[in-house]
Scaffold this motif. Structure first.
Motif, PDB file in Angstrom:
ATOM      1  N   ASP A  17       1.190   2.844   3.021  1.00  0.00           N
ATOM      2  CA  ASP A  17       1.514   1.538   2.429  1.00  0.00           C
ATOM      3  C   ASP A  17       2.848   1.012   2.954  1.00  0.00           C
TER       4      ASP A  17
ATOM      5  N   GLU B 246       3.347  -2.457   4.996  1.00  0.00           N
ATOM      6  CA  GLU B 246       4.302  -3.513   4.588  1.00  0.00           C
ATOM      7  C   GLU B 246       5.226  -3.865   5.737  1.00  0.00           C
TER       8      GLU B 246
ATOM      9  N   ARG C 290      -0.803   8.327   1.094  1.00  0.00           N
ATOM     10  CA  ARG C 290      -1.065   6.902   0.852  1.00  0.00           C
ATOM     11  C   ARG C 290       0.209   6.042   0.779  1.00  0.00           C
ATOM     12  N   ASP C 291       1.255   6.547   0.105  1.00  0.00           N
ATOM     13  CA  ASP C 291       2.448   5.694  -0.050  1.00  0.00           C
ATOM     14  C   ASP C 291       3.149   5.475   1.288  1.00  0.00           C
TER      15      ASP C 291
ATOM     16  N   LYS D 149      -6.134  -4.506   0.578  1.00  0.00           N
ATOM     17  CA  LYS D 149      -4.876  -5.260   0.513  1.00  0.00           C
ATOM     18  C   LYS D 149      -5.083  -6.729   0.876  1.00  0.00           C
TER      19      LYS D 149
ATOM     20  N   HIS E 253      -8.989   1.204   2.366  1.00  0.00           N
ATOM     21  CA  HIS E 253      -7.668   1.027   1.760  1.00  0.00           C
ATOM     22  C   HIS E 253      -6.970  -0.221   2.329  1.00  0.00           C
TER      23      HIS E 253
END
Ligand code: FAD
Length: 293
Positions: A90, A94, A86-87, A138, A134
């Protein structure tokens, strides 16, 4: 501009192109030339794949940014769950957001080479619907997902696959873009069944104009698309002549597009495979028949 706005604001079918990141700097030089030719065909948006069929992931955002920021064409980055906790996802989101890109094509991805089935990494996602949920949470992107008119290769049957598609859309997708196909009838049945399951967003056919018999046989076997006998016969008749094969491919694609546009599809997404000439032929053919403006 986000997918939902692109599809709702367009008075004419939305034409979009998909390219993949080349592995070498020579490939990048040639892609720049191809992109200039594709831009001249006036697509509403383009997308850039992410590690599809063994291609690289490293340049997806760089190329999408070039299309979006330098060439002034709306662009979407593909993103998969492969090998990504997940990170990491992310971080990639970004990075994409910082380029001003507002659309993601969200996919589970294929199992990496040497693995029989897809395995989620620790802290990662198992299915595309989880990735969609997910990304949606955001609130930064619109999302396209993949659909399979002739069913996904791993699905036990089309009904199950359609139920999974409906779940994926319910998780937050704004558009479905389909796998390539060469016979419109399965697409029409698939669309009908998707509608019955409450899929209300645009369902956009994905088409790959053929360049050669060998190419279509390889791709079709990988993704499970049937090749109609008539198309096969025409390609066999074209033999080893690449120009004749490309002519057959473009003519078939134009006929397919004519049938799809007559049936009211909201747009057509083309798998360009980083080659401009056949695409130029197809778009010129559609404009000549006044099927596109
Ligand atoms: P999913 O929707 O997760 O479906 C995979 C399989 O699992 C299907 O058989 C489905 O029926 C089943 N399934 C789905 N959800 C569930 C659930 N919750 N529970 C149980 N079963 C479930 N690949 C790349 O690597 N990079 C790319 O850039 C790329 N771009 C693509 C673009 C398009 C438009 C399309 C159609 C495909 C693309 N692919 C790409 C290929 C794609 O990654 C593969 O087809 C992959 O095998 C499935 O991805 P998916 O997102 O459709 O997966």
């Amino acid at each position: 501009m986000k997918f939902s706005e692109i599809y709702s604001s367009s008075g004419s079918p939305v034409i979009s192109f998909e390219v993949f990141p080349p592995k070498t700097s020579r490939g990048m030089d040639s892609l720049r030339d191809v992109l200039a030719r594709l831009v001249a065909l006036e697509p509403r948006f383009m997308t850039v794949t992410y590690g599809a069929m063994g291609t690289t992931r490293s340049r997806t955002v760089e190329i999408a940014s070039m299309i979006h920021n330098d060439l002034g064409i709306e662009c979407a980055c593909h993103l998969t769950c492969v090998g990504a906790p997940r990170d990491q996802i992310d971080g990639q989101l970004e990075h994409i957001h910082r380029q001003g890109i507002e659309n993601i094509v969200a996919l589970r991805g294929d199992p990496p080479r040497g693995q029989d089935s897809f395995q989620a990494v620790k802290g990662g996602f198992s299915w595309a619907n989880e990735l969609v949920e997910h990304i949606r949470s955001k609130g930064l992107f619109d999302i396209a997902v993949g659909g399979y008119p002739e069913k996904h290769v791993e699905a036990p049957d089309l009904d199950t696959d359609l139920d999974n598609l409906a779940r994926k859309v319910k998780s937050g997708a704004d558009v479905v873009i389909t796998q390539l196909f060469y016979d419109n009838e399965p697409f029409f049945r698939f669309r009908e069944e998707a509608w019955k399951r409450g899929v209300a967003c645009p369902v956009v056919p994905g088409l790959l104009p053929i360049h050669s018999l060998a190419q279509v046989e390889k791709l079709a076997s990988l993704c499970g698309a049937a090749i109609p006998a008539e198309l096969q016969d025409r390609l066999v008749a074209a033999g080893d002549d690449p120009e004749a094969a490309a002519e057959v491919g473009a003519a078939w694609c134009i006929e397919q597009c004519a049938g799809l546009l007559a049936a009211g599809v909201p747009g057509i997404h083309y798998y360009v495979l980083n080659k401009a000439p056949v695409m130029e032929r197809v778009i010129a053919g559609l404009r000549q028949r006044e099927l596109l403006i």
